[in-house]
Design an enzyme around this catalytic site. Structure first.
Site, PDB file in Angstrom:
ATOM      1  N   HIS A 168      64.641  50.672  32.024  1.00 12.97           N
ATOM      2  CA  HIS A 168      64.792  50.667  33.481  1.00 12.97           C
ATOM      3  C   HIS A 168      63.795  49.756  34.197  1.00 12.97           C
ATOM      4  O   HIS A 168      63.164  50.136  35.169  1.00 12.97           O
ATOM      5  CB  HIS A 168      64.694  52.084  34.046  1.00 12.97           C
ATOM      6  CG  HIS A 168      65.814  52.984  33.643  1.00 12.97           C
ATOM      7  ND1 HIS A 168      66.011  54.215  34.208  1.00 12.97           N
ATOM      8  CD2 HIS A 168      66.797  52.833  32.720  1.00 12.97           C
ATOM      9  CE1 HIS A 168      67.066  54.803  33.646  1.00 12.97           C
ATOM     10  NE2 HIS A 168      67.551  53.978  32.734  1.00 12.97           N
ATOM     11  N   TYR A 282      71.265  63.777  31.466  1.00  9.75           N
ATOM     12  CA  TYR A 282      71.751  63.791  30.092  1.00  9.75           C
ATOM     13  C   TYR A 282      71.527  65.183  29.502  1.00  9.75           C
ATOM     14  O   TYR A 282      70.457  65.758  29.653  1.00  9.75           O
ATOM     15  CB  TYR A 282      71.035  62.722  29.254  1.00  9.75           C
ATOM     16  CG  TYR A 282      71.358  61.321  29.711  1.00  9.75           C
ATOM     17  CD1 TYR A 282      72.623  60.775  29.512  1.00  9.75           C
ATOM     18  CD2 TYR A 282      70.408  60.542  30.370  1.00  9.75           C
ATOM     19  CE1 TYR A 282      72.926  59.493  29.941  1.00  9.75           C
ATOM     20  CE2 TYR A 282      70.702  59.257  30.803  1.00  9.75           C
ATOM     21  CZ  TYR A 282      71.963  58.747  30.585  1.00  9.75           C
ATOM     22  OH  TYR A 282      72.268  57.481  31.021  1.00  9.75           O
TER      23      TYR A 282
END
Length: 387
Positions: A168, A282
């Protein structure tokens, strides 16, 4: 040898087919529909393979020459001239290669014809196994058709703080239409909470002067809320950053498990990550959606299932009149070129073209052709023209 073939428009199920209400500013997630919808007639492509590169991450055409420069994630900068010559560039930075990190974006300065200035982004190593994105500026000098050098490259901005991990970074670059400012996408580095910390540049979009200093008038700085370069906050992992013809900045970012977002970037706004998302963590742990927290700016459109974007351009060329003003998205997981119209009533996904391999980067050629870079090793660089 260049290879030309026809790519039939293999339309995948479209998000929110003809339903502007869910694709507009409501921030609701868009579910893929069972029906398909044909794109404009001009959006069927003849595809020409131009070259192959290893892990291309970004592409940009040198103004005035038609030479395509390509960053390779492992740390090389290469180019392809208009007549098919391939070359390499020295003087590039040392990159922290691994995971999602490595060489990032490339952009030519708005005054490139006079300054020869070039901007690069990359993942930079720090002390103690820490890393962060960096942006540098140098000048490009080409000694021959196959060799160029970046001179006087210096870092003008760093993502702070440096943290552990290799994900990221975002580090996409975009210049303001007036050529006065540089916008940098700064991902949350998979740390989440810093995206809401106004004293961190993680999870932000920053607005800089061309020398990398904070631009005057950044709204959160003026209110003594955030660091002086911060333009917007609450972002996760922006991999598309582009201005449309009306001067509106758009940011395209990965959500978690669901909830990829296309956002109208408005100065001073907070886009909510990780407090809200139209996806889940997740493993399935829910996250409040945007409708539950109206103080955060909702996405203009979001996708569930995700599209996993790699890049975005807003098309302005003449070869595809039906695509003018549309956002074209390189899909990694979807392996598709995704066409999104940016209508005043709200963005609507119009079509997907299946390439059969993840797509990483896009560029518009000087002649209005569309250039697509596949993801991964031995990736093709493809030139799209009307069928």
């Amino acid at each position: 040898m260049h290879i030309t073939r026809l790519l039939l428009p293999a339309f995948i199920a479209l998000a929110s087919c003809g339903v502007p209400s869910s694709a507009g500013g409501s921030g609701q997630a868009v579910e893929n529909a069972d029906q398909t919808e044909a794109g404009d007639p001009g959006t069927q492509f003849a595809v020409q393979e131009m070259a192959r590169f290893d892990e291309p991450w970004a592409m940009a055409f040198e103004p005035g020459t038609g030479t395509l420069f390509v960053t390779e994630k492992s740390g090389a900068l290469k180019f392809l001239t208009a007549d098919g010559q391939r070359g390499s560039v020295s003087g590039v930075p040392i990159v922290a290669y691994g995971g999602q990190g490595g060489f990032g974006d490339i952009a030519f300065a708005p005054d490139y014809a006079a300054s020869r200035a070039i901007y690069l982004s990359w993942a930079e190593a720090g002390r103690g196994n820490l890393r962060g994105a960096a942006v540098g500026r140098g000048t490009l000098s080409c000694e021959s058709d196959t060799a160029c050098t970046i001179k006087d490259l210096r870092v003008i901005w760093r993502q702070m703080p440096k943290v552990s991990g290799q994900g990221h970074y975002s580090h996409r670059l975009a210049f303001a239409p007036d050529g006065q400012y540089l916008f940098v996408a700064s991902g949350d580095r998979q740390k989440m909470d810093p995206a809401q910390d106004p004293q961190s540049t993680l999870g932000k979009i920053v607005r800089l002067n061309l020398d990398g200093t904070p631009a005057a008038g950044n709204p959160l700085a003026d209110e003594n809320v955030a660091l002086p370069e911060v333009w917007t906050m609450g972002h996760r992992n922006i991999l598309g950053l582009a201005f449309d013809g009306q001067g509106q900045l758009w940011g395209l970012e990965h959500g978690p498990q669901g909830g990829d977002e296309l956002n109208r970037i408005k100065p001073g706004k907070n886009y909510g990550w990780p407090v809200v998302s139209n996806g889940d963590h997740y493993g399935g742990q829910p996250i409040p959606n945007h409708a539950e927290r109206p103080e955060f700016a909702p996405p203009a459109i979001s996708w569930n299932p995700v599209i996993a974007p790699g890049d975005m351009l807003i098309y302005s060329g003449a070869q595809f009149p039906g695509l003018q003003g549309h956002a074209l998205i390189a899909g990694l997981k979807t392996q598709a070129l995704i066409d999104v119209s940016l209508d005043s009533d709200g963005p609507v996904e119009r079509a997907r073209y299946d390439f059969g391999r993840g797509l990483r980067a896009l560029a518009q050629g000087p002649d209005g052709s569309i250039w697509v870079a596949e993801n991964g090793k031995n990736a093709r660089i493809l030139r799209l023209t009307p069928r």
